[in-house]
Design a protein around this motif. Structure first.
Motif, PDB file in Angstrom:
ATOM      1  N   ALA A  22       0.822  -1.210   0.000  1.00 31.19           N
ATOM      2  CA  ALA A  22       0.000   0.000   0.000  1.00 31.19           C
ATOM      3  C   ALA A  22       0.858   1.263   0.000  1.00 31.19           C
ATOM      4  O   ALA A  22       0.510   2.247  -0.644  1.00 31.19           O
ATOM      5  N   ARG A  23       1.965   1.222   0.721  1.00 34.76           N
ATOM      6  CA  ARG A  23       2.855   2.393   0.747  1.00 34.76           C
ATOM      7  C   ARG A  23       4.250   1.963   1.158  1.00 34.76           C
ATOM      8  O   ARG A  23       4.453   0.901   1.736  1.00 34.76           O
ATOM      9  N   GLY A  24       5.210   2.810   0.815  1.00 30.16           N
ATOM     10  CA  GLY A  24       6.593   2.541   1.155  1.00 30.16           C
ATOM     11  C   GLY A  24       7.246   1.552   0.212  1.00 30.16           C
ATOM     12  O   GLY A  24       6.755   1.295  -0.896  1.00 30.16           O
ATOM     13  N   GLN A  25       8.358   1.015   0.659  1.00 31.07           N
ATOM     14  CA  GLN A  25       9.092   0.032  -0.130  1.00 31.07           C
ATOM     15  C   GLN A  25       9.773  -0.932   0.816  1.00 31.07           C
ATOM     16  O   GLN A  25       9.997  -0.617   1.983  1.00 31.07           O
ATOM     17  N   ALA A  26      10.086  -2.118   0.291  1.00 33.23           N
ATOM     18  CA  ALA A  26      10.779  -3.127   1.094  1.00 33.23           C
ATOM     19  C   ALA A  26      11.555  -4.053   0.175  1.00 33.23           C
ATOM     20  O   ALA A  26      11.255  -4.168  -1.025  1.00 33.23           O
ATOM     21  N   THR A  27      12.530  -4.699   0.748  1.00 31.61           N
ATOM     22  CA  THR A  27      13.224  -5.790   0.078  1.00 31.61           C
ATOM     23  C   THR A  27      12.884  -7.052   0.854  1.00 31.61           C
ATOM     24  O   THR A  27      13.118  -7.128   2.067  1.00 31.61           O
ATOM     25  N   LEU A  28      12.282  -8.014   0.165  1.00 26.79           N
ATOM     26  CA  LEU A  28      11.957  -9.303   0.758  1.00 26.79           C
ATOM     27  C   LEU A  28      12.877 -10.347   0.157  1.00 26.79           C
ATOM     28  O   LEU A  28      13.278 -10.234  -1.003  1.00 26.79           O
ATOM     29  N   ALA A  70      13.018  -2.459   5.040  1.00 20.19           N
ATOM     30  CA  ALA A  70      11.784  -1.758   4.657  1.00 20.19           C
ATOM     31  C   ALA A  70      11.870  -0.306   5.079  1.00 20.19           C
ATOM     32  O   ALA A  70      12.524   0.027   6.073  1.00 20.19           O
ATOM     33  N   SER A  71      11.184   0.544   4.333  1.00 22.18           N
ATOM     34  CA  SER A  71      11.073   1.947   4.717  1.00 22.18           C
ATOM     35  C   SER A  71      10.173   2.036   5.951  1.00 22.18           C
ATOM     36  O   SER A  71       9.390   1.119   6.240  1.00 22.18           O
ATOM     37  N   GLU A  72      10.294   3.138   6.685  1.00 24.57           N
ATOM     38  CA  GLU A  72       9.494   3.308   7.903  1.00 24.57           C
ATOM     39  C   GLU A  72       8.006   3.329   7.617  1.00 24.57           C
ATOM     40  O   GLU A  72       7.207   2.956   8.480  1.00 24.57           O
ATOM     41  N   ASP A  73       7.611   3.774   6.429  1.00 23.86           N
ATOM     42  CA  ASP A  73       6.189   3.871   6.106  1.00 23.86           C
ATOM     43  C   ASP A  73       5.652   2.626   5.395  1.00 23.86           C
ATOM     44  O   ASP A  73       4.510   2.607   4.948  1.00 23.86           O
TER      45      ASP A  73
END
Length: 188
Positions: A86-92, A123-126
């Protein structure tokens, strides 16, 4: 959402998913089906989380929660899972402890077949995602490599039904083509 005008917009050819394959590594079963990774979906105006929940619900995958991804390797043997950012970014990391890092951004969606290892690397904080599961698989489990009996997990996964709809594309989405028994992707 019974009114056609309120139905979410289906993905376009530009949103055809990437297909990612992960083999059983002896600790994480993964799947004979591919992970589907939709990138940059066009969503309805308003809250992206609400729009993703509406899309998944419209396609027969009831949303269950919003949040993040655990920072340890795990998989689900009793349920297929879809995760919409939904928002932000992450590496999985997908595929288990020796898996592959995948960068995800807002409006990306992963469809994880049961047994697919996943873990948050960063992951970003958001960072926020929406999770949904097929209607007959709402009682998902949490399995960890080395802590879960893999033979039992494999048998549980083999007994699962294949969803009738893709959580993004519905009855004509990639899941219904790529996960169908008559078009078995490959044997592991």
């Amino acid at each position: 959402m019974n009114d056609f005008q309120d139905a979410p917009t289906p993905p376009t050819a530009a949103n055809a998913p990437e297909r990612l394959w992960f083999e059983d590594d002896g600790r994480t079963p993964n799947s004979r089906y591919p992970v589907l990774c939709y990138r940059g979906l066009t969503l309805a105006d308003g809250s992206p989380a609400d729009a993703l929940e509406a899309l998944f619900a419209h396609n027969g995958w009831p949303p269950q929660w919003r949040g993040g991804v655990f920072d340890y390797h795990h998989y689900h043997a009793r349920a297929h899972e879809t995760l919409g950012v939904a928002r932000g970014q992450a590496t999985l990391v997908l595929g288990g402890e020796g898996g592959r890092a995948i960068d995800l951004h807002a409006r990306d969606v992963l469809v994880l077949p049961a047994g697919t290892g996943h873990c948050r690397h960063s992951a970003s904080e958001d960072f926020e995602l929406v999770a949904a599961y097929p209607p007959d698989q709402q009682n998902w489990d949490l399995c960890r490599p080395g802590d879960t009996d893999i033979a039992t997990a494999r048998a549980t996964i083999a007994a699962l039904t294949t969803p009738g709809n893709d959580p993004v594309g519905g009855a004509h989405g990639a899941l219904t083509r790529d996960w169908c028994e008559t078009n078995k992707p490959r044997e592991l």
